[in-house]
Design an enzyme around this catalytic site. Structure first.
Site, mmCIF file in Angstrom:
data_model
loop_
_atom_site.group_PDB
_atom_site.id
_atom_site.type_symbol
_atom_site.label_atom_id
_atom_site.label_comp_id
_atom_site.label_asym_id
_atom_site.label_seq_id
_atom_site.Cartn_x
_atom_site.Cartn_y
_atom_site.Cartn_z
ATOM 1 N N ASP B 72 111.630 51.184 90.857
ATOM 2 C CA ASP B 72 111.102 52.541 90.914
ATOM 3 C C ASP B 72 110.823 52.980 92.340
ATOM 4 O OD1 ASP B 72 108.083 51.157 89.359
ATOM 5 O OD2 ASP B 72 109.038 50.713 91.283
ATOM 6 N N ASP B 141 98.107 49.383 81.310
ATOM 7 C CA ASP B 141 98.401 50.095 80.072
ATOM 8 C C ASP B 141 99.680 49.573 79.428
ATOM 9 O OD1 ASP B 141 100.262 51.015 81.842
ATOM 10 O OD2 ASP B 141 99.804 53.125 81.605
ATOM 11 N N HIS B 143 102.639 49.110 80.701
ATOM 12 C CA HIS B 143 103.935 49.687 81.072
ATOM 13 C C HIS B 143 104.762 48.718 81.909
ATOM 14 C CE1 HIS B 143 101.929 51.343 84.913
ATOM 15 N NE2 HIS B 143 102.746 50.377 85.305
ATOM 16 N N GLU B 148 105.594 54.693 81.185
ATOM 17 C CA GLU B 148 104.224 54.865 80.716
ATOM 18 C C GLU B 148 104.153 54.872 79.195
ATOM 19 O OE1 GLU B 148 102.098 56.103 84.285
ATOM 20 O OE2 GLU B 148 102.970 54.273 83.456
#
Lengths: 431, 276
Positions: B72, B141, B143, B148
């Site tokens: 990313d 979370d 991810h 997400e």
């Protein structure tokens, strides 16, 4: 890592296995050089997909910006203030020698002299880049003749001058013959008419330094407001610090310095011109302003004995240089020097213990400063590189290892003993 | 899945680095066949990168014939910003090893046409023959990369708006100032990573424990995108004790019991000598 980029064909050198002075610390980073300048390797990698053509192993040594000496009167038998047939050659001779001390740029300094000397010497000493031939000349430092009689130090009294009534730099142009190739002028701000001189010199881009003066703090602050930004060899040739009028020394902690500006001060850290305790006081009061200078004279690099400085005779004893005693004397030129013999002079002199410039070399000064002040190695190195560059307004180009700066470097061990000197990325001296 | 449980962060970093080293060596890359490696950023893989640099310096591994694909990159952050993922990779890995710039692929968050940039990246992976080993981390979370909660489990490389959770987690890299954190990023999709031959997820710290629990002990769920790897044939989760705090004792004991077998994967390979 392999070859080159699409932006330039110039070869890329990568200094590896070194600790570089960056962001005020020593960092374990490689230093990349192309076209005489420091290169951003990340840009090279992502933008050009380039890499180094050759790697130079520094053996774990410290790699720092080359030293900048803004007060150097001569050395190795050459006195910049004594006219010879070829002043340019004298400067070039010294410029080459000081590479051994890690100095990569300097301001040849002329002490108080008659106009004839300035008219002869100034046109021959040009601003020029350094290289294998020697350290770069940033411009001449004119120390005098517009200085105080009481604080003339070793300067010849008969050639001191005042500004006269006209205002502006005309008296200077008359005496000096012009301001081309001049990067700094030392003057005494208490002399009548100094304000307009300081202002105009500053506007012309000439650094104005206060020195050889009996100015009080107000007069000094006034001069700073007009543009003065340097103090010539702090403590020497000025009124001593007094708690009700700190004089020029008070500039270090003055709250009347214009915003965004800084006052720098030269220190001769040879262990003689300033008591280490005084050096520490100045350093602690204003560490960012400390600029190491050698104020080295003709005798620097020469054996003990008698030598000429400007229009006077001085005597070397160890690391001390004094205005000579009253004997008619001639100083034979040592055999190994082969320059114009008219530099030899014979004078009457009066015995004194007035200090007369120093014979310590710049690297000696850096080491002594670090020892005496207890400061860090980066701080000591910056006092001889970053700070003088900031003083002269050239820190985007010299005195720093930021990307885009000139690759003027010194390689040294942990005791700051020099191993090699580079100018524009090219080795110009090795131990 | 192989769940590798080690005592602390340093052991995780070392184990993971050894695994990558061995995979490269076993593959035996050369000018005609490159080893394709997917790479993460962030605090978790830092130790692993340090170890890999050590292995390179010791002559144990070379990156000359390795192609890398980062997961990313932030959108709109200048490439030379100290917090960009380009800067991260240069400063923490690339500048120390012998990888060639043309073999490094990182999404360009400043491309004029972001969707095209994403498609081009997918094509680069394809042209390179797919990814041999994709190394990744996990967010609190759950991810993977910037996929997400709610991201499609078959998603591809695309532009994503970051969840508040992620922005908060990243704020520490931007002087703690939420307003300075980029709000969008380009990221490989869950589907993109699923296509790698092998996936290795590094998870350290108690704050990741709940995410790890959700990822491997509960069902496949797009709210915890790492859970997608339950359906990948070759997944490794390498974690420290703290990251296992929300797992069942049974799970932890089972995999700890396998460590003597799994540790063989990181033994020095026979005949591996100093390079060149």
């Amino acid at each position: 890592m392999p070859s080159n980029g699409s932006v330039s064909d110039a070869p890329i050198t990568q200094f590896i296995n070194c600790r570089i002075l960056k962001e005020h610390t020593l960092q374990r980073e490689d230093l990349w050089v192309r076209d005489g300048r420091i290169l951003d390797p990340e840009k090279l990698f992502f933008d050009e997909q380039g890499y180094a053509d050759r790697q130079l192993d520094c053996g774990g040594a410290i790699l720092a910006p080359g030293f900048i000496d803004v007060q150097l009167n001569g050395g190795y038998g050459v006195d910049f203030s004594t006219p010879s047939e070829d002043p340019g050659a004298g400067v070039a001779f010294v410029a080459k020698k000081i590479l051994e001390h890690g100095v990569t740029s300097f301001c040849p300094t002329l002490v108080t002299s008659p106009p004839s000397v300035y008219h002869k010497v100034l046109p021959e000493v040009k601003v020029q880049s350094g290289g294998v031939h020697g350290a770069g000349v940033l411009g001449v430092h004119l120390e005098g003749p517009f200085i105080s009689l009481e604080k003339k130090g070793a300067h010849p009294e008969q050639f001191l001058r005042t500004f006269g009534g006209s205002g502006g730099v005309n008296p200077l142009l008359e005496v000096y013959g012009g301001l081309d190739n001049v990067s700094m002028v030392t003057l005494a701000p208490e002399l009548a008419g100094s304000q307009s001189v300081v202002e105009e010199l500053s506007q012309r881009g000439v650094t104005v330094s206060l020195g050889h003066s009996v100015a009080n703090l107000s007069q000094a602050e006034e001069a700073v407001q007009q543009g003065a930004s340097f103090i010539t060899h702090l403590f020497n040739a000025m009124l001593p610090f007094h708690h009700r009028d700190p004089g020029i020394v008070g500039l270090l902690t003055s709250n009347r310095i214009p915003a965004g500006r800084s006052v720098f001060y030269g220190m001769i850290a040879d262990g003689i011109h300033t008591n280490p305790a005084a050096l520490r006081i100045a350093h602690r009061a204003h560490p960012a302003g400390l600029v190491l200078v050698t104020d080295a004279i003709m005798a620097m690099g020469l054996p003990p004995g008698r030598h000429t400085l400007g229009q006077q005779v001085i005597e070397i004893q160890g690391l001390h240089a004094y205005v000579a005693g009253n004997t008619l004397t001639s100083s034979p030129v040592p055999n190994q020097l082969t320059f114009d013999s008219r530099i030899l002079n014979v004078f009457w002199g009066l015995g004194t213990t007035t200090l007369s410039g120093s014979i310590a070399t710049m690297d000696m000064c850096v080491r002594h400063f670090q020892q005496a002040s207890g400061c860090s190695v980066p701080e000591a190195l910056e006092a001889a590189s970053l700070h003088p560059a900031q003083l002269l307004g050239i820190s985007h180009q010299k005195g720093s290892l930021e990307y885009g700066c000139d690759a003027d470097l010194v390689l040294m061990d942990d005791q700051m003993v020099l191993e090699a000197t580079y100018i524009s990325g090219v080795e110009v001296w090795r131990k | 899945m192989k769940l590798i449980i080690l005592e602390q962060y340093d052991q995780v970093s070392e184990w993971a680095a050894k695994y990558v080293r061995n995979k490269i060596l076993l593959f035996n890359p050369g000018p005609e066949r490159y080893f394709t490696l997917g790479l993460p950023t962030g605090g978790t893989p830092l130790g692993c990168y340090k170890k890999l640099i050590e292995f390179y310096k010791n002559g144990e591994v070379s990156f000359q014939y390795v192609k890398t694909f980062n997961m990313d990159e932030y959108v709109g952050l200048p490439r030379d910003h100290p917090e960009s993922y380009h800067s991260f990779m240069w400063n923490n890995f690339f500048k120390y090893i012998d990888i060639r710039a043309e073999n490094v692929h990182i999404l360009d968050g400043n491309a004029a046409d972001l969707p095209s940039e994403c498609q081009a990246f997918e094509k680069k992976i394809q042209d390179a023959g797919g990814i041999e080993l994709f190394v990744g981390g996990i967010g609190p979370d759950g991810h993977i990369a910037f996929n997400e909660p709610g991201s499609s489990l078959v998603s591809r490389t695309r532009v994503k708006t970051l969840a508040m959770d992620t922005i908060q987690a990243n704020a520490r890299f931007f002087d703690g100032d939420l307003s300075k954190v980029p709000t969008m990023a380009l990221t490989v999709g869950v589907g993109t990573v699923m296509e790698a031959k092998e996936v290795m997820i590094l998870i350290t710290g108690g704050h990741k424990a709940f995410a790890l629990y959700k990822a491997i002990e509960e069902g496949v769920n797009h709210m915890w995108t790492v859970s997608a790897f339950q359906q990948h044939p070759q997944t490794l989760f390498v974690c420290d004790e703290d990251a296992t705090l929300e797992l069942r004792v049974k799970t932890v004991k089972y995999f700890k019991g396998m460590m003597h077998v799994h540790n063989k994967l990181v033994d020095p390979l026979p005949g591996s000598l100093k390079k060149n």
